[in-house]
Design an enzyme around this catalytic site. Structure first.
Site, PDB file in Angstrom:
ATOM      1  N   ASN A  10      28.295  46.177  41.748  1.00 20.88           N
ATOM      2  CA  ASN A  10      28.188  44.896  41.048  1.00 20.88           C
ATOM      3  C   ASN A  10      28.442  43.790  42.064  1.00 20.88           C
ATOM      4  O   ASN A  10      29.570  43.595  42.493  1.00 20.88           O
ATOM      5  CB  ASN A  10      29.243  44.857  39.918  1.00 20.88           C
ATOM      6  CG  ASN A  10      29.342  43.489  39.269  1.00 20.88           C
ATOM      7  OD1 ASN A  10      28.459  42.642  39.436  1.00 20.88           O
ATOM      8  ND2 ASN A  10      30.423  43.283  38.516  1.00 20.88           N
ATOM      9  N   LYS A  12      28.204  40.688  41.591  1.00 21.65           N
ATOM     10  CA  LYS A  12      28.695  39.462  40.947  1.00 21.65           C
ATOM     11  C   LYS A  12      27.865  38.259  41.440  1.00 21.65           C
ATOM     12  O   LYS A  12      26.681  38.421  41.735  1.00 21.65           O
ATOM     13  CB  LYS A  12      30.186  39.269  41.199  1.00 21.65           C
ATOM     14  CG  LYS A  12      31.007  40.521  40.898  1.00 21.65           C
ATOM     15  CD  LYS A  12      32.472  40.265  40.856  1.00 21.65           C
ATOM     16  CE  LYS A  12      33.187  41.601  40.731  1.00 21.65           C
ATOM     17  NZ  LYS A  12      34.560  41.464  40.265  1.00 21.65           N
ATOM     18  N   HIS A  95      31.269  43.003  30.925  1.00 24.97           N
ATOM     19  CA  HIS A  95      32.209  42.971  32.055  1.00 24.97           C
ATOM     20  C   HIS A  95      33.369  42.039  31.692  1.00 24.97           C
ATOM     21  O   HIS A  95      33.175  41.028  31.004  1.00 24.97           O
ATOM     22  CB  HIS A  95      31.488  42.480  33.313  1.00 24.97           C
ATOM     23  CG  HIS A  95      32.293  42.655  34.552  1.00 24.97           C
ATOM     24  ND1 HIS A  95      33.326  41.810  34.884  1.00 24.97           N
ATOM     25  CD2 HIS A  95      32.256  43.592  35.536  1.00 24.97           C
ATOM     26  CE1 HIS A  95      33.885  42.215  36.019  1.00 24.97           C
ATOM     27  NE2 HIS A  95      33.250  43.304  36.428  1.00 24.97           N
ATOM     28  N   GLU A 165      37.309  49.764  33.182  1.00 24.08           N
ATOM     29  CA  GLU A 165      37.749  48.859  34.241  1.00 24.08           C
ATOM     30  C   GLU A 165      39.020  48.150  33.801  1.00 24.08           C
ATOM     31  O   GLU A 165      38.946  47.130  33.077  1.00 24.08           O
ATOM     32  CB  GLU A 165      36.669  47.811  34.529  1.00 24.08           C
ATOM     33  CG  GLU A 165      35.361  48.398  35.008  1.00 24.08           C
ATOM     34  CD  GLU A 165      34.616  47.404  35.885  1.00 24.08           C
ATOM     35  OE1 GLU A 165      34.363  47.731  37.040  1.00 24.08           O
ATOM     36  OE2 GLU A 165      34.324  46.292  35.410  1.00 24.08           O
ATOM     37  N   GLY A 171      39.275  43.522  41.630  1.00 28.40           N
ATOM     38  CA  GLY A 171      39.379  42.549  42.717  1.00 28.40           C
ATOM     39  C   GLY A 171      40.794  42.307  43.216  1.00 28.40           C
ATOM     40  O   GLY A 171      41.041  41.360  43.959  1.00 28.40           O
ATOM     41  N   SER A 210      38.782  47.995  42.146  1.00 27.65           N
ATOM     42  CA  SER A 210      39.267  48.195  43.521  1.00 27.65           C
ATOM     43  C   SER A 210      38.930  49.564  44.109  1.00 27.65           C
ATOM     44  O   SER A 210      39.726  50.137  44.862  1.00 27.65           O
ATOM     45  CB  SER A 210      40.779  47.925  43.598  1.00 27.65           C
ATOM     46  OG  SER A 210      41.053  46.568  43.284  1.00 27.65           O
TER      47      SER A 210
END
Ligand code: PEP
Length: 251
Positions: A10, A12, A95, A165, A171, A210
């Site tokens: 992804n 982003k 998401h 997730e 992140g 991560s």
């Protein structure tokens, strides 16, 4: 029969035409190695057409979001049909960044999932708890509620994957203990089987949050982990290739 692991990137809101070189580099590695996993990159919508041309079928290209509507007066939105027309075969829906920054609710995510199916796209439906919910011990209930509300009836392995997730792991460089990943994936599997019967056993459950080259192998070999949704580490071909090369050999 279990599907091959799915390793999805992804990007982003990152990447421009210069980043197509990463798509080419990933595609070259994938086509030169035995297909141990299905590989998907979800670049920004502006790059989908060129990314699909560059990949030329060697890897799949997907969107990061879609409208629930097929077309019409929805300024700024992109429909699942438009993603498909540009060369996408999958789309991420729900998401946590969409849920948080765009107020997307479970029912909106369910409508987007239906739109993905309507367009013939694989829907990757994201669920996951916040840090507060985990600390309060509510993580299983939160994910069960999100699954129930975000995944419509008729989900099957061919049209849907779930991405677990934990929001606090996205992140941040933090990941849950492997035992916590295993128990959440087991819980999600039970929810899927309760809802969809034996088909629920075949729907892939990806882990996201991560994932990097250093931890990919242990995560991808955790029971019930059917792949990964990778953010930051998917932007550079070398890192992303190291991650999918760590995947177990699929069938
Ligand atoms: C994501 O954006 O879905 C994600 C998992 O990001 P990261 O890998 O950077 O944590």
């Amino acid at each position: 029969m279990p599907l091959k692991p799915l390793i999805a990137g992804n990007w982003k809101m990152n990447g421009d035409t210069a980043s197509l070189g990463e798509i080419e580099a990933i595609s070259e590695v994938v086509s030169a190695s035995p297909p141990r996993a299905d590989i998907l990159i979800c670049p920004p919508a502006t790059l989908i057409f060129q990314a699909a041309q560059t990949a030329a079928g060697r890897i799949a290209i997907g969107g990061q979001n879609c409208s629930a509507e097929p077309c019409g007066a929805f300024t700024g939105d992109v429909s699942a049909e438009m993603l498909r027309d540009a060369g996408a075969t999958a789309v991420i829906v729900g998401h946590s960044e969409r849920r948080r920054f765009h107020g997307e609710t479970d029912s909106m995510v369910a409508a987007k999932t239906l739109a993905a199916w309507r367009a013939g796209l694989l829907a990757i439906v994201c669920v996951g708890e916040t840090e507060g919910e985990r600390l309060a011990g509510d993580h299983q209930t939160v994910c069960k509620t999100q699954l129930r509300g975000s995944v419509p009836d008729r989900a099957k392995a061919g049209n849907t994957a779930i991405a677990y997730e934990p929001v606090w792991a996205i992140g941040t460089g933090k990941t849950p203990a492997l035992s916590d990943i295993a128990s959440m994936h087991r819980h999600i599997r039970e929810c899927l089987v309760e809802r969809f019967g034996p088909e629920g056993n075949s729907i892939r459950i990806l882990y996201g949050g991560s994932v990097k080259p250093e931890n990919a192998r242990e995560i991808l070999f955790t029971p019930e982990v059917g792949g990964a949704l990778v953010g930051g580490a998917s932007l550079k071909a070398a890192d992303f290739c190291a991650i999918f090369s760590a995947a177990p050999q699929g069938t």
